[in-house]
Motif scaffolding. Structure first.
Motif, PDB file in Angstrom:
ATOM      1  N   THR A   1      26.827  37.706  14.208  1.00 31.05           N
ATOM      2  CA  THR A   1      25.790  37.128  14.340  1.00 31.05           C
ATOM      3  C   THR A   1      25.943  35.570  14.656  1.00 31.05           C
ATOM      4  OG1 THR A   1      24.419  38.615  12.926  1.00 31.05           O
ATOM      5  CG2 THR A   1      23.684  36.814  13.075  1.00 31.05           C
ATOM      6  N   GLU A   2      26.665  34.727  13.561  1.00 32.63           N
ATOM      7  CA  GLU A   2      26.943  33.270  13.873  1.00 32.63           C
ATOM      8  C   GLU A   2      27.385  33.027  15.211  1.00 32.63           C
ATOM      9  OE1 GLU A   2      29.218  29.557  12.099  1.00 32.63           O
ATOM     10  OE2 GLU A   2      29.222  31.582  10.922  1.00 32.63           O
TER      11      GLU A   2
ATOM     12  N   ALA B   1      24.940  33.419  17.964  1.00 33.54           N
ATOM     13  CA  ALA B   1      23.730  32.681  17.977  1.00 33.54           C
ATOM     14  C   ALA B   1      24.386  31.337  18.676  1.00 33.54           C
ATOM     15  CB  ALA B   1      23.498  32.419  16.613  1.00 33.54           C
ATOM     16  N   THR B   2      25.470  30.989  18.164  1.00 33.27           N
ATOM     17  CA  THR B   2      25.979  29.386  18.795  1.00 33.27           C
ATOM     18  C   THR B   2      26.447  29.900  20.396  1.00 33.27           C
ATOM     19  OG1 THR B   2      28.378  30.113  18.183  1.00 33.27           O
ATOM     20  CG2 THR B   2      26.662  28.876  16.686  1.00 33.27           C
TER      21      THR B   2
ATOM     22  N   ALA C   1      20.485  36.957  15.073  1.00 31.14           N
ATOM     23  CA  ALA C   1      20.800  35.824  15.588  1.00 31.14           C
ATOM     24  C   ALA C   1      19.626  34.625  15.683  1.00 31.14           C
ATOM     25  CB  ALA C   1      21.513  35.526  17.101  1.00 31.14           C
TER      26      ALA C   1
ATOM     27  N   ASP D   1      17.436  34.323  13.405  1.00 31.51           N
ATOM     28  CA  ASP D   1      17.346  33.748  12.184  1.00 31.51           C
ATOM     29  C   ASP D   1      18.290  32.547  11.822  1.00 31.51           C
ATOM     30  OD1 ASP D   1      15.519  35.440  11.576  1.00 31.51           O
ATOM     31  OD2 ASP D   1      16.665  36.970  10.736  1.00 31.51           O
ATOM     32  N   GLU D   2      19.476  32.326  12.810  1.00 31.26           N
ATOM     33  CA  GLU D   2      20.356  31.322  12.820  1.00 31.26           C
ATOM     34  C   GLU D   2      19.596  30.027  13.168  1.00 31.26           C
ATOM     35  OE1 GLU D   2      23.643  31.526  11.741  1.00 31.26           O
ATOM     36  OE2 GLU D   2      22.975  33.398  10.762  1.00 31.26           O
ATOM     37  N   GLU D   3      19.852  28.739  12.603  1.00 32.80           N
ATOM     38  CA  GLU D   3      19.427  27.515  13.069  1.00 32.80           C
ATOM     39  C   GLU D   3      19.853  27.057  14.539  1.00 32.80           C
ATOM     40  OE1 GLU D   3      20.028  22.579  11.802  1.00 32.80           O
ATOM     41  OE2 GLU D   3      21.027  24.201  10.582  1.00 32.80           O
TER      42      GLU D   3
END
Length: 446
Positions: free
Chosen positions: A343-344, A347-348, A362, A364-366
């Motif tokens: 997921t992290e 997302a990045t 993903a 939900d990630e900043e």
């Protein structure tokens, strides 16, 4: 034997453009600090913007520091022309010198899988894992019931509009702004807007993204919305699909935009951004460009639907990672891909490349905060509800080039005559269907 012949012929065409090259496949040694065997994996993927290249450096450093027994390196392949990357893969296939992992565009997943160039990934991504990925991303990367690739990003297309200019032309911009996924604009509404906004200085809309894969990619949902996809669900035939009465109706509507002068057959670069057209069917990647450079107020709403059916459909697809047949340690490559697509990392990576993420978690990630509202959120909503993967057939690449050629011919005829000739449309689409049938039956039919 048929598949082997198909692969050899396809690669021969690509190899005529390039000389042989070499890559490193899986190698091992015993230089790890604990004395265990070290596995070395190589990845190929196209070069990209600086932010994406920096992401790769950071992530590979992170993995290699944490996994001394599985060391991964990447070769970024220059895409100085549109075929350079595919040609390098083609060379490596014939010389059995593929990297362990390589990236492939969504519509090509079936081709590589059918020809034994890639291996299934089902042992590394369970059904539970895949529930967190967009259905469209899983569908595009699945062939004959098995997962052959996995990607971090998706793409989509929607209807962009120049609010300033539409207001001058008497178009109800507030209505466009208020549309929902359950109430998208129809073809007739898009046509009416294009007619109102076509002047000596503007064309009403932009429908052609390029004269290659951009055409079937961007336009396929129009056909599905009318009731018939390009190719059968099992990927074996285009007869009665791309040349169906529904397909002729869809193509005739597109040709009418050209015939009436509402769209250009050869638009200038960045036609919408540069103020030369009032609306466009444009990709999710346009959002960042417009935010940075547009000197007018703009909006975006959902992909148009057929008046006949009202069925909402939208484009999707993007590059994904596959493990090659030459990988000597598939389990190590699978372990790395499990980590790469967590997921992290998804997302990045999606944030760096400015595309929607494939993993639902993903968002939900900043890093994906920008996709919670506005234009980016609209594209995510489409991908989660109306996205339709392109046909999964080993003959798709042949179809794509034939369809693009046929549509270029049809649009050229409409532009030169100012009329829509449905008999000509039928003949061109029949030719596409016949060529697909010949290719599939020659190389892939049992």
């Amino acid at each position: 034997m048929k598949k082997l012949i198909a692969l050899v012929l396809a690669l021969a065409m690509a190899l005529s453009l390039v000389a042989c090259s070499s890559s490193s496949s899986t190698t091992t040694d015993s230089s790890a600090a604990n004395g265990d065997e070290v596995i070395y994996l190589t990845i190929w993927s196209p070069t990209d913007e600086a932010a994406v290249e920096a992401w790769w450096v950071e992530k590979l450093d992170e993995w290699n520091a944490a996994n001394p027994n599985i060391q991964v390196s990447r070769e970024a392949i220059d895409r100085s022309d549109s075929y350079a990357y595919d040609n390098k893969i083609a060379t490596a296939v014939t010389s059995n010198d593929l990297p362990d992992i390589f990236y492939v565009d969504g519509p090509q997943v079936a081709y590589y899988a059918a020809n034994g160039v890639t291996v299934p990934l089902d042992d590394y991504f369970t059904a539970e894992d895949l529930e967190d990925f967009l259905d469209s991303a899983v569908e595009q990367n699945t062939y004959d019931g098995q997962l052959y690739a996995i990607g971090a990003t998706e793409s989509s297309v929607a209807f962009f509009y120049n609010k300033d200019y539409l207001t001058e032309c008497g178009v109800d911009v507030d209505d466009l702004d208020s549309r929902t996924i359950d109430n998208p604009i129809t073809w007739s509404e898009m046509l009416e807007i294009a007619e109102k906004c076509t002047t000596d200085s503007y064309v009403g809309t932009h429908i052609i993204m390029d004269h290659g894969e951009g055409l079937p990619y961007a336009l396929e949902p129009l056909y599905v919305s009318e009731g018939m996809d390009y190719i059968s669900d099992d990927g074996t035939t285009a007869e009665g699909y791309v040349n169906s009465s529904e397909a002729v109706t869809t193509t005739a509507w597109l040709a009418s935009l050209i015939a009436n002068g509402y769209a250009n057959i050869d638009p200038i670069d960045d036609e919408f951004l540069n103020g030369a057209c009032a609306t466009m069917l444009g990709g999710s990647w346009e959002v960042a460009t417009l935010e940075e450079s547009a000197d007018f107020e703009w909006g975006v709403t959902y992909y148009p639907v057929s008046d006949d059916t009202g069925t909402a459909v939208s484009p999707c697809g993007d590059w994904a990672a596959a493990i090659s047949k030459n990988c000597e340690n598939v389990d190590a490559a699978g372990e790395f891909l499990q980590w790469l697509m967590n997921t992290e990392n998804v997302a990045t990576y999606a944030a760096a490349i400015a595309k929607p993420a494939t993993r639902i978690s993903a968002y939900d990630e900043e890093a994906m905060a920008d996709y919670q509202e506005g234009a980016r959120a609209l594209f995510v909503e489409q991908l989660q509800t109306t996205a339709s993967a392109r046909p999964r057939s080993p003959s798709y690449s042949n179809f794509s080039s034939d369809y693009a050629e046929a549509m270029t011919n049809i649009f050229s005829d409409a532009a030169s005559t100012g009329t829509v000739d449905e008999e000509y449309i039928q003949s061109e689409l029949d030719r596409v269907s016949e060529n697909f049938t010949e290719n599939y039956n020659t190389y892939y039919a049992e």
